[in-house]
Design an enzyme around this catalytic site. Structure first.
Site, short mmCIF file in Angstrom:
data_model
loop_
_atom_site.label_atom_id
_atom_site.label_comp_id
_atom_site.label_asym_id
_atom_site.label_seq_id
_atom_site.Cartn_x
_atom_site.Cartn_y
_atom_site.Cartn_z
N ALA A 74 36.11 49.27 -36.73
CA ALA A 74 35.21 50.34 -37.17
C ALA A 74 35.36 50.47 -38.68
CB ALA A 74 35.60 51.64 -36.48
N GLY A 117 37.88 47.97 -33.41
CA GLY A 117 36.56 48.02 -32.76
C GLY A 117 35.95 46.63 -32.59
N GLU A 120 37.47 45.32 -29.52
CA GLU A 120 36.89 46.10 -28.40
C GLU A 120 35.46 45.67 -28.11
OE1 GLU A 120 38.06 49.81 -30.36
OE2 GLU A 120 38.92 50.43 -28.45
N GLU A 140 44.90 49.88 -34.69
CA GLU A 140 44.64 51.31 -34.93
C GLU A 140 45.92 52.12 -35.09
OE1 GLU A 140 43.13 49.47 -32.58
OE2 GLU A 140 41.00 49.98 -32.45
#
Ligand code: HXC
Length: 266
Positions: A74, A117, A120, A140
């Site tokens: 992200a 992300g 993911e 993260e």
């Protein structure tokens, strides 16, 4: 979808497939930030996925990045100053629920970094084809947070509790080969040819009967959120339902008549 839309953060193309339907390809295009997944990119990704999903010419979808990065997570700069309430109101990860609803098969073709992300997102796809250089990780924890778009759930189901714990609690990066051996990656290929491998796989899938493909994907995903009994029942119903399709008549008829089937997607 005769005309492909122009986006700012992704590039979409359609690849012809003489053996069947076309392959829709979505390539992330934020090279300066290693394809960090900001809100705009995720919105455009969802839009392109939904358009390919509705497009009668497309049989299978590929998501890919650049040689250096599939996606480095992200967009940290976009998130860094947000409060919990900002995050709740903006609910930027809600878009991921809609990605999960895409009916057509989606392949992640991963080269370089697939972090946070990005990792993911590759797991939200149905299969991962990885270049030898790919690096997977959920860093993260090093930012004071945890995976927020399925990492703790999908990674654990894919590679098991102990390995998922190690990966998420250390935030370390793992090689494509390690992830292949752990079962996260379905195909490993040399960097020079990995995209061709992904396209070849997508073309093979796109040459199969579309409704059966969607039912197969749906039934496999069901295995993640039901009991074995419920899942077997679901699969059986989907199997019976396919007997209402013209493609089922065509597939079995072609076998009996010793000819190649011609799918209608009906
Ligand atoms: C914003 C990012 C970014 C990110 C890299 N960049 N990752 N910007 N968000 N996730 C930017 C850098 O700031 C830099 O911009 C440029 O991309 C190149 O990155 P470098 O760090 O200079 O490259 P390199 O030294 O090769 O290191 C590569 C890297 C590192 C190891 C991938 O960039 C890195 O650790 N990135 C962060 C990875 C991460 O923590 N991901 C998880 C994010 S949280 P400038 O302007 O300086 O040139 C997350 C939560 C998920 O994903 C929640 C659900 C979606």
């Amino acid at each position: 979808m005769s005309e492909l839309p122009a986006y700012k953060t992704i590039i979409v193309t359609k690849i012809d497939n003489s053996a069947g339907l076309k392959v829709g390809q979505i390539q992330f295009n934020r090279p300066d930030v290693l394809n960090a997944l900001n809100i705009e990119l995720m919105g455009e990704l969802l839009d392109a996925l939904q358009k390919f999903d509705k497009d009668g010419e497309t049989g299978c979808i590929i998501i890919t990045g650049s040689a250096k990065a599939f996606a480095a997570g992200a967009d940290i700069k976009e998130m860094a100053t947000q409060s919990a309430i900002d995050m709740h109101i903006r609910d930027q990860f809600a878009v991921w629920d809609k990605i999960r609803k895409i009916k057509k098969p989606v392949i992640a073709a991963v080269s370089g970094f697939a972090l946070g992300g990005g990792c993911e997102l590759s797991m939200a796809c149905d299969m991962i084809v990885a270049a030898e250089s790919a690096k997977f990780g959920q860093p993260e924890i090093k930012l004071g947070v945890i995976p927020g778009a399925g990492g703790t759930q999908r990674l654990t189901r894919a590679i098991g509790k102990a390995r998922a714990m190690e990966m998420i609690l250390t935030g370390r990066m793992y090689s494509a080969r390690e992830m292949y051996e752990a079962g996260l990656v379905s195909r490993l290929a040399d960097d020079e040819v990995f995209i061709e491998e992904a396209v070849a796989l997508a073309k093979e899938i796109a040459s199969m009967p579309p409704i059966a493909l969607q039912m197969a994907k749906d039934s496999i995903l069901k295995a993640f959120d039901t009991t074995i009994e419920g899942g077997l029942e679901y699969e059986r119903k989907a199997f019976y339902l396919l007997f209402a399709s013209e493609d089922m008549k065509e597939g079995m008829g072609a076998f009996v008549e010793k000819r190649k089937p011609k799918w209608k997607g009906k």
